[in-house]
Design a protein around this motif. Structure first.
Motif, PDB file in Angstrom:
ATOM      1  N   LYS A   1      -3.776   7.676   1.576  1.00 34.72           N
ATOM      2  CA  LYS A   1      -2.975   8.802   0.907  1.00 34.72           C
ATOM      3  C   LYS A   1      -4.009  10.181   1.548  1.00 34.72           C
ATOM      4  N   ASN A   2      -5.249  10.374   1.277  1.00 36.33           N
ATOM      5  CA  ASN A   2      -6.149  11.154   0.816  1.00 36.33           C
ATOM      6  C   ASN A   2      -6.604  10.806   3.119  1.00 36.33           C
ATOM      7  N   MET A   3      -6.923  10.304   3.139  1.00 31.84           N
ATOM      8  CA  MET A   3      -6.560  10.319   4.781  1.00 31.84           C
ATOM      9  C   MET A   3      -5.483  11.231   5.305  1.00 31.84           C
TER      10      MET A   3
ATOM     11  N   VAL B   1      -7.094   1.369  -1.791  1.00 32.31           N
ATOM     12  CA  VAL B   1      -6.862   1.309  -0.393  1.00 32.31           C
ATOM     13  C   VAL B   1      -5.405   2.716   0.091  1.00 32.31           C
ATOM     14  N   SER B   2      -4.831   2.539  -0.955  1.00 31.59           N
ATOM     15  CA  SER B   2      -4.002   3.245  -1.438  1.00 31.59           C
ATOM     16  C   SER B   2      -4.146   4.434  -1.359  1.00 31.59           C
TER      17      SER B   2
ATOM     18  N   VAL C   1       0.827  -1.285  -0.168  1.00 26.38           N
ATOM     19  CA  VAL C   1      -0.145   0.014  -0.551  1.00 26.38           C
ATOM     20  C   VAL C   1       0.604   1.379   0.346  1.00 26.38           C
ATOM     21  N   LEU C   2       0.841   2.191  -1.231  1.00 25.43           N
ATOM     22  CA  LEU C   2       1.502   3.091  -1.182  1.00 25.43           C
ATOM     23  C   LEU C   2       1.015   4.038  -2.161  1.00 25.43           C
ATOM     24  N   PHE C   3       1.552   5.497  -2.597  1.00 24.63           N
ATOM     25  CA  PHE C   3       1.181   6.435  -3.214  1.00 24.63           C
ATOM     26  C   PHE C   3       2.240   6.836  -3.936  1.00 24.63           C
TER      27      PHE C   3
END
Length: 971
Positions: free
Chosen positions: A464-466, A459-460, A430-432
């Motif tokens: 990032k948004n959170m 989910v990534s 899980v990464l951006f």
């Protein structure tokens, strides 16, 4: 291998291969899962990408390969697919990272490691042989794989060797590099057709691609150019991917028993260390129509076990495997599943917290067939991270209890999540971009293979948004603290200015009164009138500032519980302003309805009228009109003050009642500090009155105030105010500027400033030494330049209405007639940035107000003196040049034509400058060239030529040339 590292019969293996990237991976994972289910083995699939991938984000995803060496696995299965972009040495180094535990490779030959290998050479040799023997193709082109890949090199070598064995020449021009991708197949065809200009059929009649993707790209590109496959060109591939059997391509290829290889890899690890050596599986030629073969029924799925039956497998197990891979290989994804996947993906985009994400994981992911999933975030910043916090997840029992949401180490992670009864898992990073957050552990379900990459990416993005929102909240919190500090600082600053203003009012009042006392006996002293006018402006601005602050803080308490005779107050106020407005030839006309009373503090009414009329007089031009009107309308009292001044732009109307707002960022000549209308609005609000504005650029402005009428009788009514206030009359008094007189012997200075007092002061200070020409804005300055001698210096303010000083300088600099005039800024703007802006634009100096007039005079004297010396030097140079132009030989001293010019000029009373102009005319120069040569404006040159014609009695250049014996050619 009897027991696993976790102390029970459940072994945990890690399979390192690119996750669900095509049919090959699907068949491989299916085989591994099939054998794992039979033997009770648990599998973890870290979902990375190829090593040394040219795609940057894929390199970031490979962090999972760095984590897994620290996790307690019982063995590793490593796929040769990882080596698509790397060389053999890099792949061997990668495998060594896991060599402390049992390792088996698939489709890759490692050092001292058992491998599950393919006889690729036999299958690909069969393919090339089929093209030559069965179809008789003579010029077979080749599309290569990724440079450095062992498979790519092996297939190229087989291609070359097979052609050579059949006596076919190996032609380099029909061999094209590729990278196993669809686009490389299309690009290869373009290279053959356009870059190398080869002709289909004539130069090549078939194409053998290193894999199916490249072959499919080649077919599509050939068809784009109306080249039929296989009618004109045959195309073959390698892999037997799912799309290879599609009717639109029906690709001849080589099938690999990948499913059986996956099963065999699990078996080898289970028998470790007993199982030694490599296990080889044959590849099989699959004939379809893309090579020119007729349509036929494909052979049964032979990729399941290869030689496994001969090795002693039970028939029942073999039949179950055949049925399994046959069903899964050709299984279509239901349409409803795709809709559900889109729905879950869209929902993930809307999530704002980890709690919401956990809820959706359980509801959404399980609806996609993933019955168990966990989200871990990295708890340390190691490379790689070693601690992982479980923050969300679900299983068949529901959401994860909070007690289990804790930090896990690499050693303890799978002891908890791959115990008895657990499924195999894929490990999804899980990464951006390059920001690593953690990973998902999701149960492996082959029916849900299409969903994994979608939920991983969504989910990534959600995380990032959170994190971004949380960061914004932190920033907002910090900003709120900073804003509170700024407000406190602003209050302190305001208090400081209020104190300064209070302390300034007393000395200003004393100066004002003593000055008025003195002026009674010296009323015609112009200098004192300027002093008085500017003291009055300072005092007015100071009072407005203090009153605005008091209104803002509620410290001015008007008593509106009284009735005033509004009609009389307005009449008296109009009379006061008429006496002042007459100095600007402004007419104030009024239409006041009688007997109008309102409930208000009379001093509040006085303040409103004072500010509205003050603005009207300031912004109305000479000979303008101001109209005041008081009337009753629909039970309301309506007061309007209108002028025919320049008006207010539509975009500015909504801002004019804001504190410290000025109608123009450039206007300063008539403006105060922008508090007058703000005070009017605050008082109107106190009275419950509404205020409206109608205006437009060039159409004047009208302010209207509507308030309730009082019905009280005249008894107890305060009909007037003792000593009604009005603006200082000196503010509107005409400035006594001296008439501009041009003396030929003096240097000329042009001064541009919209403050008439400043113009008056500078004119008075400089008029004895210079011709002082003045303009109150840039537009008038540009007009004046056409009427006066070329200035030796321009002095300009920056902030002015319309074009500002910087624009004036740019305009002057771009005009060849005036670009050499020195330019000084004389301004109240004193920031370092403003100074650099002015000097970089070409100004020779930047003088800040207030300034010393003595210093200014010295600077002017220095600049003008330097300009005179430069001009004298230039004239000397021009003189020599003219002498050379008029010389017969071009040598100084032999001036036969020059002597004739001197004689004729003396006879016609021609001045020295006129003589220079005549010499240029006789040389054939036009006015613009003469102006440049003599450092004059074109207008001045035209003026001299007109005088020359009159003195010499000629009408034009031809007559002048005839008189002086010109034109004179180049020497």
């Amino acid at each position: 291998m009897k027991k696993g590292m976790h102390g029970n019969d459940n072994r945990i293996f890690c399979v390192i291969s690119t996750w669900f990237r095509g049919q090959y991976q699907y068949d491989l994972i299916s085989g591994i899962e099939y054998e794992a289910a039979i033997t009770g083995t648990r599998i973890v699939y870290p979902a990375g990408r190829c090593l040394d991938s040219p795609v940057l984000y894929e390199k970031y995803m490979n962090i999972v390969y760095d984590i897994i060496p620290h996790i307690r696995f019982d063995g590793f299965i490593i796929s040769g697919l990882l080596a698509n972009y790397c060389n053999h040495r890099s792949m061997d180094d990668f495998i060594k990272r896991y060599s402390d535990r049992p390792v088996v490779t698939i489709d890759y030959k490692g050092e001292n490691i058992p491998g599950i290998l393919l006889h690729n050479s036999s299958g690909f040799r069969q393919l090339i042989t089929h093209l030559i023997e069965d179809h008789g193709y003579k010029k077979i082109a080749f599309i290569g794989g990724t440079e450095g890949s062992r498979d790519a090199q092996e297939r190229l070598d087989i291609y070359r060797n097979t052609l050579t064995s059949y006596g076919r020449p190996v032609v380099d021009s029909i061999i094209v590099k590729g990278d196993f991708s669809y686009l490389s197949g299309r690009k290869a065809v373009k290279t053959l057709l356009f870059d190398r200009k080869l002709k289909p059929v004539l130069d090549f009649d078939a194409i053998a691609a290193s894999n199916d993707l490249a072959a499919l790209g080649a077919i599509d590109e050939l068809r784009m150019h109306d080249i039929d496959v296989p009618g004109d060109i045959a195309v073959t591939g390698f892999d037997d991917s799912l799309d290879a059997g599609d009717p639109s391509h029906h690709l001849t290829t080589v099938r690999q028993p990948v499913f059986a290889m996956g099963r065999q890899a699990v078996k080898v690890l289970l028998d470790y260390p007993s199982a030694k050596g490599d296990v080889f599986f044959p590849t099989q030629l699959v004939k379809r129509t893309s090579c020119g073969c007729p349509e036929h029924i494909e052979p049964a799925i032979h990729c399941v076990t290869g030689d496994a039956v001969n090795a002693g497998e039970k028939a029942g197990d073999y039949l179950r495997a055949v049925e399994y891979v046959t069903q899964t290989r050709h299984k279509k994804i239901p349409e409803y599943y795709m809709y559900q996947l889109v729905y879950v993906s869209d929902a993930l985009k809307q999530l704002m917290s980890i709690d919401e994400l956990e809820s959706w994981m359980e509801r959404g992911f399980s609806s996609l067939g993933i019955e168990e999933c966990y989200l871990f975030l990295y708890e340390d910043s190691g490379d790689p991270p070693r601690l992982y916090s479980l923050v969300a997840g679900y299983s068949g029992k529901g959401a994860i209890p909070n007690a289990e949401k804790r930090v896990y180490s690499a050693d303890s992670l799978f002891m908890s999540f791959l115990s008895d009864g657990r499924h195999s898992f894929c490990m999804l990073p899980v990464l951006f971009r390059d920001e690593q957050f953690g990973f998902l552990l999701a149960e492996v379900n082959m029916d849900a293979w299409i969903a994994y990459e979608t939920i991983r990416s969504q989910v990534s993005a959600s995380l990032k948004n959170m994190f971004f929102i949380n960061e914004i909240k932190k920033i907002n919190k910090c900003l709120a603290k900073a804003n509170k500090k700024l407000q406190q600082a602003e209050k302190q600053k305001t208090r400081f200015f209020i104190n300064i203003a209070h302390e300034t009012k007393t000395p200003l009042t004393l100066i004002k009164n003593y000055l008025e006392k003195y002026l009674k006996n010296h009323e015609h002293d112009g200098d004192l009138l300027v002093i008085k006018r500017n003291i009055d402006i300072l005092l007015e601005n100071m009072v407005n500032f203090l009153d605005a602050e008091k209104l803002e803080m509620g410290r001015i308490l008007y008593n509106h519980n009284q009735t005033v005779y509004l009609s009389r107050i307005i009449e008296n106020k109009a009379a006061i302003f008429r006496e002042i407005a007459v100095k600007k030839n402004i007419r104030i006309m009024s239409a006041i309805e009688e007997n109008v009373y309102v409930r208000a503090d009379p001093w509040a009414i006085d303040r409103i009228l004072n500010n509205l009329l003050d603005n009207a007089v300031k912004y109305t031009q000479h000979d303008g009109d101001i109209r005041m009107k008081l009337e009753r309308k629909k039970g309301r009292v309506v007061l309007s003050v209108s002028d025919n001044g320049p008006g207010i732009a539509k975009d500015n109307i909504s801002d004019i009642f804001k504190p410290c707002y000025q109608l123009s960022q450039h206007m300063t000549g008539n403006q105060g500090i922008g508090m007058g209308l703000y005070i009017v609005k605050k008082i109107a609000d106190e009275l419950g009155a509404s205020i409206g504005v109608k205006s437009g650029e060039g159409r004047g402005t009208s302010f209207t105030i509507s308030m309730g009428e009082s019905t009280e009788t005249e008894t107890g009514v305060k009909s007037d105010i003792p000593h009604l206030s009005g603006p200082p009359e000196g503010v509107y008094a005409p400035v006594p500027l001296k008439e501009e007189r041009i003396v030929k012997e003096k240097s000329t200075i042009l001064i541009v400033d919209d403050n008439s007092d400043m113009l008056f002061f500078l004119q008075s200070a400089l008029k004895e030494a210079y011709n002082v020409c003045m303009a109150d804005n840039v537009k008038n300055a540009l007009v004046k330049l056409e009427k006066i001698p070329k200035p030796d210096l321009i002095i300009s303010d920056i902030m002015m209405d319309g074009m500002d000083g910087h624009e004036f300088l740019r305009t002057i600099s771009s005009d060849s007639e005036y670009s050499d005039i020195p330019f000084i800024f004389l301004t109240a703007k004193h920031t370092e940035a403003e100074k650099l802006h002015g000097l970089s634009g070409g100004a020779v100096d930047f003088i800040e107000k207030p300034f010393s007039v003595s210093a200014l005079e010295k600077k002017i004297e220095s600049i003008v003196s330097l300009r005179k010396k430069q001009r004298k030097h230039e004239l000397s140079r021009i003189k020599k040049k003219i002498e050379l132009l008029l010389s017969d030989t071009g040598e100084p001293g032999i001036l036969t034509k020059y002597d004739r010019l001197e004689e004729m000029c003396a006879a016609n009373k021609i001045t020295g400058r006129e003589k220079d102009v005549i010499a240029c005319i006789l040389k054939g120069l036009v006015n613009k060239e003469i102006a440049a040569l003599l450092n004059l404006t074109q207008r001045t040159v035209e003026f001299h030529i007109t005088n020359i014609y009159k003195k010499c009695g000629v009408r034009d250049r031809f007559g002048l040339m005839a008189l002086f014996g010109g034109p004179y050619p180049e020497p």
